[in-house]
Design a protein around this motif. Structure first.
Motif, PDB file in Angstrom:
ATOM      1  N   LYS A   1       0.794  -1.453  -0.291  1.00  0.00           N
ATOM      2  CA  LYS A   1      -0.109  -0.019  -0.018  1.00  0.00           C
ATOM      3  C   LYS A   1       0.844   1.575  -0.253  1.00  0.00           C
ATOM      4  O   LYS A   1       1.205   1.555   0.658  1.00  0.00           O
ATOM      5  CB  LYS A   1      -0.681   0.424   1.376  1.00  0.00           C
ATOM      6  CG  LYS A   1      -2.087   0.987   1.125  1.00  0.00           C
ATOM      7  CD  LYS A   1      -3.621   0.962   2.247  1.00  0.00           C
ATOM      8  CE  LYS A   1      -3.864   2.161   2.410  1.00  0.00           C
ATOM      9  NZ  LYS A   1      -5.146   1.925   3.425  1.00  0.00           N
ATOM     10  N   PHE A   2       0.993   1.861  -1.073  1.00  0.00           N
ATOM     11  CA  PHE A   2       2.215   3.126  -1.382  1.00  0.00           C
ATOM     12  C   PHE A   2       0.930   4.478  -1.391  1.00  0.00           C
ATOM     13  O   PHE A   2       0.161   4.001  -1.270  1.00  0.00           O
ATOM     14  CB  PHE A   2       2.520   3.303  -2.979  1.00  0.00           C
ATOM     15  CG  PHE A   2       3.168   2.413  -3.710  1.00  0.00           C
ATOM     16  CD1 PHE A   2       3.912   1.540  -2.255  1.00  0.00           C
ATOM     17  CD2 PHE A   2       3.848   2.256  -4.943  1.00  0.00           C
ATOM     18  CE1 PHE A   2       4.824   0.413  -3.466  1.00  0.00           C
ATOM     19  CE2 PHE A   2       4.221   1.791  -5.379  1.00  0.00           C
ATOM     20  CZ  PHE A   2       4.811   0.080  -4.364  1.00  0.00           C
ATOM     21  N   ASP A   3       1.650   4.658   0.168  1.00  0.00           N
ATOM     22  CA  ASP A   3       1.719   6.379   0.227  1.00  0.00           C
ATOM     23  C   ASP A   3       1.870   7.214  -0.670  1.00  0.00           C
ATOM     24  O   ASP A   3       3.296   7.677  -0.084  1.00  0.00           O
ATOM     25  CB  ASP A   3       1.998   6.679   1.637  1.00  0.00           C
ATOM     26  CG  ASP A   3       1.378   7.849   2.272  1.00  0.00           C
ATOM     27  OD1 ASP A   3       0.752   8.657   1.499  1.00  0.00           O
ATOM     28  OD2 ASP A   3       2.092   8.955   3.631  1.00  0.00           O
ATOM     29  N   LEU A   4       1.341   7.931  -1.238  1.00  0.00           N
ATOM     30  CA  LEU A   4       1.442   8.666  -2.218  1.00  0.00           C
ATOM     31  C   LEU A   4       1.620  10.160  -2.334  1.00  0.00           C
ATOM     32  O   LEU A   4       1.160  11.253  -3.131  1.00  0.00           O
ATOM     33  CB  LEU A   4       1.101   8.519  -4.027  1.00  0.00           C
ATOM     34  CG  LEU A   4       1.627   7.068  -4.271  1.00  0.00           C
ATOM     35  CD1 LEU A   4       0.812   6.727  -5.622  1.00  0.00           C
ATOM     36  CD2 LEU A   4       3.096   7.108  -4.981  1.00  0.00           C
ATOM     37  N   SER A   5       1.420  10.797  -1.399  1.00  0.00           N
ATOM     38  CA  SER A   5       0.848  11.587  -0.372  1.00  0.00           C
ATOM     39  C   SER A   5       1.632  13.474  -0.758  1.00  0.00           C
ATOM     40  O   SER A   5       1.554  14.173  -1.290  1.00  0.00           O
ATOM     41  CB  SER A   5       0.670  12.320   1.388  1.00  0.00           C
ATOM     42  OG  SER A   5      -0.379  11.095   1.442  1.00  0.00           O
TER      43      SER A   5
END
Length: 386
Positions: free
Chosen positions: A158-162
């Motif tokens: 689950k990438f956090d692309l913030s």
């Protein structure tokens, strides 16, 4: 020589002949001994060793390769050497072969793996993966078993692309026992060559910093499911994105397009076709750049740093178009007033003059606010250990 001495030598020779000669134990004899234990009717491979107490299973990892990191599907492929260690007293051979001196362990035939007890480890966040062969099996005299398996895993993370593209991802590969809860099996990190998880060789990736052992960590814990509480252990890989390619392919063209939209401010207000063409062209070019960039990104429900950057650029380019429309409106009013010999203020020239100062100034201020907000968060992601 005196008869008594001859008799004494004769007795010594007879006694020496009665002493049995010890023949060193061979590996094949030990393998045959272990095979006899496994095939005996009293041996049950489904019976967990360790008695009533939980069995500690030592776990270590060797990360051989990572490939196919896909932001759109949030997946990557990993080649991992999984090393498990546990003790099965039923297979101990040290008391039966006291003259065995081959560094303390033997390599068993991999086919024996299916004939002895195994901790039944699986990866919870993988899909469409497989192992290569039965792996390697070592047995020590005290019954310690070392099992090494090469796994080819397709892993979901689950990438956090913030803060994309300044992001750093911490992707766990979670190993868990399929059949045995914590009352039966507990995973324990075991150091091998000084670390629990090691990178076999530095891994080069197209969009990420080179991965070495310092970028792989391990944590241990439990997970509660409807079936009970299970021991689990994570190998966490840090994927630190290289922003240089995005600076060249995204941010530099984006800023160039914004600056190009200001060229119309320096063009004579009466050159309406030139200023109109420039304003519309910059908007269409920016939209094309945006669409091409977003085609390779996942659809997420939150705002990314790249979204904000494109929004700022689009706002200033669109503001240039509005500025052009305002100049055309007030310029025509001024020209009509001059034609009717009425005095009026030249608002068109004032708008152009102030735009030459305010557009660059506000854009620099907006960019400064953007980086002051997102850079600390990007550094926080980078320095996170788990």
């Amino acid at each position: 020589m005196a008869p008594s001495r001859i008799y004494l030598l004769h007795v010594i020779v007879i006694l020496l002949q009665q002493i049995p000669v010890s023949v060193p134990t061979t590996r094949s004899e030990i393998e045959s001994f272990v095979d006899d234990i496994i095939t005996s009717p009293t041996f049950n491979k489904y019976t967990r060793p360790g008695g009533d107490l939980p069995l500690n299973v030592g776990v270590s990892f060797g990360l051989n390769n990572i490939a196919n990191v896909d932001d759109s599907s949030m997946t990557f492929q990993a080649v991992v050497f999984l090393r498990l260690t546990w003790n099965d007293k039923r297979l101990a051979f040290g008391n039966n072969f006291t003259d065995y001196h081959f560094n303390g362990d033997i390599v068993l035939d991999p086919s024996i793996t299916s004939k002895i007890w195994n901790p039944a480890v699986y990866v919870t966040n993988e899909f469409n993966s497989h192992s290569e062969g039965e792996g390697m099996l070592n047995l020590k005299p005290n019954g310690d078993i070392n099992k090494s398996t090469r796994l080819i895993l397709n892993v979901h993370c689950k990438f956090d692309l913030s803060v994309f593209p300044m992001d750093t991802q911490h992707c766990p590969i979670t190993f868990q026992s399929y059949s045995y809860p914590v009352r039966d099996v507990v995973f324990k990190p075991k150091k091998l060559n000084g670390s629990v998880a090691e990178v076999v060789r530095p891994i080069q990736l197209p969009e990420h910093v080179e991965i070495d052992t310092s970028m792989v960590t391990v944590d241990q814990g439990t997970i509660v499911t409807v079936m009970g509480e299970y021991s689990r252990i994570n190998m966490i890989v840090k994927l630190d994105r290289l922003t240089s390619s995005y600076i060249i392919s995204v941010f530099f063209p984006l800023n160039l397009i914004v600056v190009m939209s200001w060229i119309g401010i320096w063009v004579d207000r009466k050159a309406i076709p030139a200023r109109a063409s420039l304003a519309i062209t910059t908007i269409l070019t920016l939209l094309t750049l945006t669409l091409n960039t977003y085609n390779r990104l996942p659809k997420v429900s939150y705002i990314k740093a790249l979204d904000v950057s494109f929004a700022i650029g689009l706002f200033f380019v669109f503001a240039s178009l509005i500025q052009f429309a305002a100049v055309c409106h007030f310029g025509k009013s001024y020209d009509d007033a001059l034609a009717s010999k009425r005095y009026t203020k030249n608002y068109a020239s004032s708008i152009d003059w102030w735009s030459k100062i305010l557009f660059p100034g506000f854009y620099v201020a907006a960019s400064a606010i953007f980086f002051s907000v997102y850079l600390p968060y990007a550094m926080q992601q980078l320095n996170t250990t788990t």
